[in-house]
Design an enzyme around this catalytic site. Structure first.
Site, mmCIF file in Angstrom:
data_model
loop_
_atom_site.group_PDB
_atom_site.id
_atom_site.type_symbol
_atom_site.label_atom_id
_atom_site.label_comp_id
_atom_site.label_asym_id
_atom_site.label_seq_id
_atom_site.Cartn_x
_atom_site.Cartn_y
_atom_site.Cartn_z
ATOM 1 N N GLN A 85 6.228 106.469 36.784
ATOM 2 C CA GLN A 85 4.854 105.990 37.307
ATOM 3 C C GLN A 85 4.772 105.604 38.676
ATOM 4 O O GLN A 85 5.845 105.150 39.306
ATOM 5 C CB GLN A 85 4.490 104.680 36.604
ATOM 6 C CG GLN A 85 3.089 104.215 36.596
ATOM 7 C CD GLN A 85 2.916 102.822 35.686
ATOM 8 O OE1 GLN A 85 3.802 102.675 34.916
ATOM 9 N NE2 GLN A 85 1.845 102.258 35.828
ATOM 10 N N ASN A 123 6.166 106.997 29.007
ATOM 11 C CA ASN A 123 4.350 106.672 29.016
ATOM 12 C C ASN A 123 3.561 107.469 29.578
ATOM 13 O O ASN A 123 4.121 108.672 29.875
ATOM 14 C CB ASN A 123 4.545 105.531 30.548
ATOM 15 C CG ASN A 123 4.830 104.192 29.843
ATOM 16 O OD1 ASN A 123 4.719 103.773 29.029
ATOM 17 N ND2 ASN A 123 5.838 103.550 30.987
ATOM 18 N N PRO A 124 2.397 107.430 29.014
ATOM 19 C CA PRO A 124 1.766 106.168 28.258
ATOM 20 C C PRO A 124 2.182 106.170 26.889
ATOM 21 O O PRO A 124 1.970 107.304 26.224
ATOM 22 C CB PRO A 124 0.307 106.549 28.448
ATOM 23 C CG PRO A 124 -0.002 108.105 28.628
ATOM 24 C CD PRO A 124 1.331 108.482 29.322
ATOM 25 N N VAL A 125 2.985 105.414 26.370
ATOM 26 C CA VAL A 125 3.879 105.340 25.519
ATOM 27 C C VAL A 125 3.483 105.565 23.960
ATOM 28 O O VAL A 125 3.906 106.415 23.237
ATOM 29 C CB VAL A 125 4.612 104.207 25.461
ATOM 30 C CG1 VAL A 125 4.167 102.813 24.660
ATOM 31 C CG2 VAL A 125 6.112 104.151 24.487
ATOM 32 N N ASP A 151 5.766 93.785 26.529
ATOM 33 C CA ASP A 151 4.570 92.879 26.849
ATOM 34 C C ASP A 151 4.651 91.660 26.184
ATOM 35 O O ASP A 151 4.455 90.615 26.600
ATOM 36 C CB ASP A 151 3.089 93.555 26.416
ATOM 37 C CG ASP A 151 3.171 95.062 26.923
ATOM 38 O OD1 ASP A 151 2.286 95.303 27.939
ATOM 39 O OD2 ASP A 151 3.977 95.743 26.472
ATOM 40 N N SER A 152 5.203 91.594 24.893
ATOM 41 C CA SER A 152 5.236 90.502 24.145
ATOM 42 C C SER A 152 6.206 89.369 24.666
ATOM 43 O O SER A 152 6.103 88.322 24.487
ATOM 44 C CB SER A 152 5.478 90.900 22.438
ATOM 45 O OG SER A 152 4.512 91.523 22.015
ATOM 46 N N ALA A 153 7.574 90.091 25.076
ATOM 47 C CA ALA A 153 8.487 89.290 25.919
ATOM 48 C C ALA A 153 8.029 88.538 27.294
ATOM 49 O O ALA A 153 8.492 87.431 27.317
ATOM 50 C CB ALA A 153 9.809 90.402 26.048
ATOM 51 N N HIS A 178 0.102 99.486 25.527
ATOM 52 C CA HIS A 178 0.975 98.949 26.326
ATOM 53 C C HIS A 178 0.686 99.336 27.915
ATOM 54 O O HIS A 178 0.911 100.306 28.527
ATOM 55 C CB HIS A 178 2.393 99.805 26.322
ATOM 56 C CG HIS A 178 3.578 99.248 27.368
ATOM 57 N ND1 HIS A 178 3.867 98.137 27.717
ATOM 58 C CD2 HIS A 178 4.300 100.392 28.176
ATOM 59 C CE1 HIS A 178 4.700 98.449 28.653
ATOM 60 N NE2 HIS A 178 4.776 99.367 29.018
#
Length: 318
Positions: A85, A123-125, A151-153, A178
Site C-alpha cells: 500500500q 489487501n484489500p483483504v 482493527d479489533s486489537a 478492514h
C-alpha cells in the site's frame, strides 16, 4: 513425512510475511516453516537469517524455501503476497493489481493438493479472500482472512488507554471492512465483564470521544505508513494468534473475515465478524445484537466490499 509435525507456510516474503513467521517462531507454533516467493533470492536470504535466529530460540524448528508442490504436507498457509500500500492510498485502491496476483497464487495452491487452512492477509483483504476461494474452490470454512483482527486489537488498545486498564481486560470487536468503512461495535464491548456502554455513561464519555477513538483505529495504518512505509509488526503478531488458534484447535474468538450466508443480514462475501476458530478453520460465527446505527454501518461496509469484489472479478477476467 510425519504428519504429527506442525507445518506453516508463507506465500510472500515481504515485511508482513516474515513478521508473521517470526511471531509464529517465537511462540513455538510449528516445527517446520516454508517460504514461497517469486523472488527466490529473498526467500533463501530470509531462510538463512531465520536459521541464525533459531540458534538462540527456545523452540526447535526448521525453515527453508519451498515450492508450491510442497504445500500438500502443510497445515496452514498464510498469503501476504501482493503489492504494498502506498502512502495516501486506501486498501480498496489496490483491488485490480492484487486480484491478478492472488488469482495466480490461488491456482498454484489448488494444484499443490493443499488440504489445510488458508489465511489471506494481502489487501484489500476480504476482496482478495473472495478471489482466493473463488479460484481454489476450497471449503469456505477453511479459507479466512485476517479481517478486522488487527482493527479489533487497535480498538481494545484505544479503550484500554481511555480507561487506563490493560488491553487484555478489554473485549471489543471491529466489524466490516478492514479499512475506512469498518464499524467499532461499542454496544458489545466489555471491560472485565462489565458493559463498556455502562462505563461510558458512568464516566460521561461523549459520543464525539467514541467517534474519535474509532477514527484513530481505522486511520492508524495510514499514520504508520506515512511515517515508516508499511505496517508489519502489529499484523505479524495478530496473524500469529490466528495460526495458533488453528494449530491448537483453541476455539478462541477473533474478528476475522469469513464467508457469510445471511448472518448480520448480509451474504455471499467475506467480511470481518467475530468468529470461533479451530483446527478446520471456522467453527462458528458469533452473532452480536447490533444497534440500528451499527447494523446500518455494517451493511454499508458490506455493500462497499461487494462493489470491489466485482471490480476484482473483472480484473482477473481481463
Amino acid at each position: 513425512m510425519d504428519k504429527k509435525i506442525k507445518r506453516v507456510a508463507m506465500v510472500g516474503a515481504g515485511l508482513v510475511g516474515v513478521s508473521v513467521l517470526y511471531s509464529c517462531m517465537n511462540r513455538g507454533l510449528a516445527e517446520q516453516y516454508g517460504i514461497i516467493d517469486i523472488n527466490d533470492k529473498l526467500s533463501v536470504g530470509h531462510s538463512l537469517d531465520f536459521e541464525d535466529a533459531s540458534a538462540a530460540n527456545n523452540h526447535n524448528f526448521s525453515v527453508g524455501k519451498i515450492e508450491y508442490s510442497d504445500l500438500k504436507d502443510y497445515d496452514v498457509v498464510v498469503i501476504t503476497a501482493g503489492r504494498p500500500q502506498k502512502p495516501g492510498e486506501t486498501r480498496l485502491e489496490m483491488v485490480a493489481d492484487n486480484a491478478k496476483i492472488m488469482s495466480n497464487i490461488a491456482k498454484n495452491i489448488k494444484k499443490s493438493g493443499f488440504k489445510g487452512v488458508s489465511i489471506v492477509v494481502a489487501n484489500p483483504v476480504d476482496v482478495m479472500t473472495f478471489i482466493y476461494q473463488h479460484e481454489t474452490g476450497f471449503d469456505k470454512n477453511r479459507v479466512i482472512s485476517s479481517g478486522t483482527s488487527l482493527d479489533s486489537a487497535r480498538l481494545r488498545f484505544e479503550i484500554s488507554k481511555k480507561l487506563k486498564v490493560h488491553p487484555k481486560s478489554v473485549q471489543a470487536f471491529v466489524l466490516g471492512e478492514h479499512g475506512d468503512s469498518s464499524v467499532s461495535v461499542y454496544s458489545a464491548a466489555t471491560v472485565s465483564g462489565k458493559s463498556f456502554n455502562e462505563i461510558v455513561k458512568e464516566r460521561g464519555i461523549s459520543k464525539k470521544e467514541l467517534e474519535d477513538m474509532h477514527t484513530t483505529v481505522y486511520k492508524k495504518a495510514y499514520e504508520i505508513i506515512n511515517r515508516k512505509g508499511s505496517t508489519y509488526f502489529g499484523i505479524g503478531s495478530t496473524v500469529a494468534e490466528l495460526v495458533e488458534a488453528i494449530l491448537t484447535d483453541s476455539h478462541a474468538i477473533f474478528g476475522v473475515g469469513v464467508y457469510l450466508t445471511g448472518q448480520y443480514g448480509v451474504k455471499d462475501l467475506y467480511i470481518g465478524v467475530p468468529t470461533v476458530l479451530g483446527s478446520k478453520g471456522v467453527v462458528e460465527v458469533i452473532n452480536f445484537n447490533l444497534t440500528k446505527e451499527e447494523q446500518e454501518k455494517f451493511v454499508s461496509s458490506a455493500t462497499i466490499l461487494k462493489g470491489n469484489i466485482q471490480k476484482a472479478l473483472e480484473a482477473i477476467k481481463g
